[in-house]
Design a protein around this motif. Structure first.
Motif, PDB file in Angstrom:
ATOM      1  N   PHE A 154      19.766 -15.760 -11.635  1.00 25.08           N
ATOM      2  CA  PHE A 154      20.434 -14.550 -10.762  1.00 25.08           C
ATOM      3  C   PHE A 154      21.316 -15.044  -9.625  1.00 25.08           C
ATOM      4  O   PHE A 154      22.346 -14.098  -9.545  1.00 25.08           O
ATOM      5  CB  PHE A 154      19.151 -14.140  -9.954  1.00 25.08           C
ATOM      6  N   ALA A 155      20.914 -15.834  -8.712  1.00 21.37           N
ATOM      7  CA  ALA A 155      22.059 -15.855  -7.728  1.00 21.37           C
ATOM      8  C   ALA A 155      21.694 -17.253  -7.066  1.00 21.37           C
ATOM      9  O   ALA A 155      20.710 -17.623  -6.873  1.00 21.37           O
ATOM     10  CB  ALA A 155      22.030 -14.837  -6.891  1.00 21.37           C
ATOM     11  N   ARG A 156      22.942 -18.014  -6.657  1.00 24.36           N
ATOM     12  CA  ARG A 156      22.596 -19.199  -5.897  1.00 24.36           C
ATOM     13  C   ARG A 156      22.032 -18.943  -4.260  1.00 24.36           C
ATOM     14  O   ARG A 156      21.655 -20.077  -3.637  1.00 24.36           O
ATOM     15  CB  ARG A 156      24.039 -19.959  -5.724  1.00 24.36           C
ATOM     16  N   SER A 157      21.942 -17.789  -4.135  1.00 24.40           N
ATOM     17  CA  SER A 157      21.592 -17.237  -2.609  1.00 24.40           C
ATOM     18  C   SER A 157      20.102 -17.353  -2.624  1.00 24.40           C
ATOM     19  O   SER A 157      19.568 -16.675  -1.484  1.00 24.40           O
ATOM     20  CB  SER A 157      22.250 -15.836  -2.289  1.00 24.40           C
ATOM     21  N   ILE A 158      19.087 -17.528  -3.727  1.00 21.84           N
ATOM     22  CA  ILE A 158      17.872 -17.445  -3.835  1.00 21.84           C
ATOM     23  C   ILE A 158      17.472 -19.176  -3.108  1.00 21.84           C
ATOM     24  O   ILE A 158      18.026 -20.112  -3.697  1.00 21.84           O
ATOM     25  CB  ILE A 158      17.357 -17.660  -4.949  1.00 21.84           C
ATOM     26  N   VAL A 159      16.830 -19.059  -2.013  1.00 21.18           N
ATOM     27  CA  VAL A 159      16.557 -20.283  -0.889  1.00 21.18           C
ATOM     28  C   VAL A 159      15.301 -20.069  -0.642  1.00 21.18           C
ATOM     29  O   VAL A 159      14.804 -19.260  -0.166  1.00 21.18           O
ATOM     30  CB  VAL A 159      17.557 -20.549   0.034  1.00 21.18           C
ATOM     31  N   PRO A 160      14.364 -21.310  -0.989  1.00 23.12           N
ATOM     32  CA  PRO A 160      13.061 -21.373  -0.554  1.00 23.12           C
ATOM     33  C   PRO A 160      13.084 -21.209   1.243  1.00 23.12           C
ATOM     34  O   PRO A 160      13.869 -21.934   1.812  1.00 23.12           O
ATOM     35  CB  PRO A 160      12.385 -22.795  -0.915  1.00 23.12           C
ATOM     36  N   PHE A 161      12.121 -20.258   1.783  1.00 20.34           N
ATOM     37  CA  PHE A 161      11.840 -20.289   3.051  1.00 20.34           C
ATOM     38  C   PHE A 161      10.375 -20.997   3.352  1.00 20.34           C
ATOM     39  O   PHE A 161      10.244 -21.542   4.064  1.00 20.34           O
ATOM     40  CB  PHE A 161      11.569 -18.798   3.590  1.00 20.34           C
ATOM     41  N   THR A 162       9.421 -21.296   2.265  1.00 16.01           N
ATOM     42  CA  THR A 162       8.426 -22.148   2.335  1.00 16.01           C
ATOM     43  C   THR A 162       8.448 -23.130   1.007  1.00 16.01           C
ATOM     44  O   THR A 162       8.822 -22.662   0.113  1.00 16.01           O
ATOM     45  CB  THR A 162       7.226 -21.548   2.478  1.00 16.01           C
ATOM     46  N   LEU A 163       7.856 -24.327   0.964  1.00 18.12           N
ATOM     47  CA  LEU A 163       7.950 -25.236   0.046  1.00 18.12           C
ATOM     48  C   LEU A 163       6.414 -25.661  -0.088  1.00 18.12           C
ATOM     49  O   LEU A 163       5.696 -25.850   0.800  1.00 18.12           O
ATOM     50  CB  LEU A 163       8.825 -26.392   0.339  1.00 18.12           C
ATOM     51  N   VAL A 204      12.847 -31.069   2.622  1.00 17.27           N
ATOM     52  CA  VAL A 204      12.921 -29.960   3.575  1.00 17.27           C
ATOM     53  C   VAL A 204      14.342 -30.024   4.351  1.00 17.27           C
ATOM     54  O   VAL A 204      14.920 -28.971   4.397  1.00 17.27           O
ATOM     55  CB  VAL A 204      11.821 -30.314   4.814  1.00 17.27           C
ATOM     56  N   SER A 205      14.829 -31.122   4.544  1.00 16.18           N
ATOM     57  CA  SER A 205      16.270 -31.255   5.093  1.00 16.18           C
ATOM     58  C   SER A 205      17.346 -30.684   4.342  1.00 16.18           C
ATOM     59  O   SER A 205      18.175 -29.840   4.777  1.00 16.18           O
ATOM     60  CB  SER A 205      16.465 -32.688   5.462  1.00 16.18           C
ATOM     61  N   SER A 206      17.305 -31.022   3.020  1.00 15.51           N
ATOM     62  CA  SER A 206      18.147 -30.566   1.902  1.00 15.51           C
ATOM     63  C   SER A 206      18.106 -28.968   1.958  1.00 15.51           C
ATOM     64  O   SER A 206      19.256 -28.486   1.753  1.00 15.51           O
ATOM     65  CB  SER A 206      18.235 -31.075   0.770  1.00 15.51           C
ATOM     66  N   THR A 207      17.082 -28.564   1.743  1.00 15.76           N
ATOM     67  CA  THR A 207      16.461 -27.092   1.773  1.00 15.76           C
ATOM     68  C   THR A 207      17.259 -26.200   2.959  1.00 15.76           C
ATOM     69  O   THR A 207      17.725 -25.141   2.719  1.00 15.76           O
ATOM     70  CB  THR A 207      15.226 -26.724   1.141  1.00 15.76           C
ATOM     71  N   ARG A 208      16.988 -26.936   3.975  1.00 14.95           N
ATOM     72  CA  ARG A 208      17.495 -26.109   5.061  1.00 14.95           C
ATOM     73  C   ARG A 208      18.948 -26.264   5.248  1.00 14.95           C
ATOM     74  O   ARG A 208      19.727 -25.136   5.723  1.00 14.95           O
ATOM     75  CB  ARG A 208      16.834 -26.804   6.420  1.00 14.95           C
TER      76      ARG A 208
END
Length: 270
Positions: A154-163, A204-208
């Motif tokens: 779909f899109a690279r703008s899909i980002v986890p808010f929770t892990l 967490v750091s890389s996701t943020r």
């Protein structure tokens, strides 16, 4: 009955492939929010939205059905839409009248045919989206794979808010990437803050970092500041999350289990 002004009303179309757990998710959210005192369950024929005899017997949603919850100052109206091929076209009119699509993905199977179809419906109406990766308590559930395939599809703008913290039957908590906090959940879905596990701090750091980058790309002024300073402060990021989501420049992803209630109160907080 309390009257809600427009800014405190949300209309969500719950969409996705059949058997991703959409109906159970709605019932579990109502229970965790305190709107219903009894926890409705699809397997017991007591879910809030699948109340027709045929739906109960077949354990699948045949039509668009409706429910609502109150949480804080907000009222959220849900349109629980079908996900099986024969009925999934009902999702299109649900999306047309919604403010937001809640895309439910099976944590075991990942992105499936009707996930793609309903996502394209949302594209048609340029509807903002949240994504929920459900069933993370199940055997072979893989949150990272689900997010990776969603990003590729779909899109690279899909980002986890929770892990997720733990996997399969040991999935007991989540890390809130935005606020850098971790929570574990009891059997009633109540959250208790815990330290972020040491072995997940790097993730967490890389996701943020990715989240900050996507928020920066959603606004020209933020992007210029990001290039100048190499990052953005919380004061720049957090107030602009909702703006990026509204412009479909950001799709948050949440790790949950509708059957164990893990991660649901964190989802509601957003």
């Amino acid at each position: 009955m309390k009257a809600y002004s427009t800014e405190h009303l949300r209309n969500l179309a719950v969409i996705g492939h059949g058997d991703a757990g959409k109906t159970q998710l709605v019932s579990s959210l109502l229970y965790v929010a305190g709107t219903t005192p009894r926890w409705g369950k699809v397997d017991e024929g007591t879910s809030v939205t699948d109340y027709e005899e045929d739906s109960i017997e077949r354990r699948l949603t045949l039509n668009n059905n409706f429910a609502y919850l109150r949480y804080g100052d907000e009222k959220v109206n849900f349109i629980d839409s079908p996900g099986y091929a024969e009925f999934v076209s009902h999702a299109r009119p649900a999306i047309r009248v919604a403010d937001l699509a809640l895309v439910v993905v099976d944590g075991v199977n990942g992105i499936e045919v009707q996930t793609e179809r309903t996502w394209n419906y949302a594209n048609e109406f340029m509807l903002p989206r949240f994504m929920v990766v459900n069933k993370l308590d199940k055997e072979r559930a893989d949150f990272a794979h689900a997010v990776e395939t969603a990003t590729e599809s779909f899109a690279r703008s899909i980002v986890p808010f929770t892990l997720p913290i733990g996997s399969e039957e040991d999935f007991k908590g989540v890390i809130d990437v935005v606020h850098e906090k971790a929570f574990e959940f009891n059997e009633a879905g109540k959250a208790k803050e815990i330290p972020i596990p040491e072995d997940q701090k790097e993730l967490v750091s890389s996701t943020r970092e990715k989240l900050v980058e996507i928020v920066a790309e959603s606004d020209d002024d933020l992007l210029e500041k990001y290039f100048d300073e190499g990052t953005l402060s919380d004061e720049d990021v957090i107030p602009n999350l909702s703006k990026a989501i509204a412009k479909s420049k950001l799709c948050p992803v949440f790790a949950v289990s509708a059957e164990t209630l893990v991660g649901l109160s964190t989802l509601l907080d957003y």
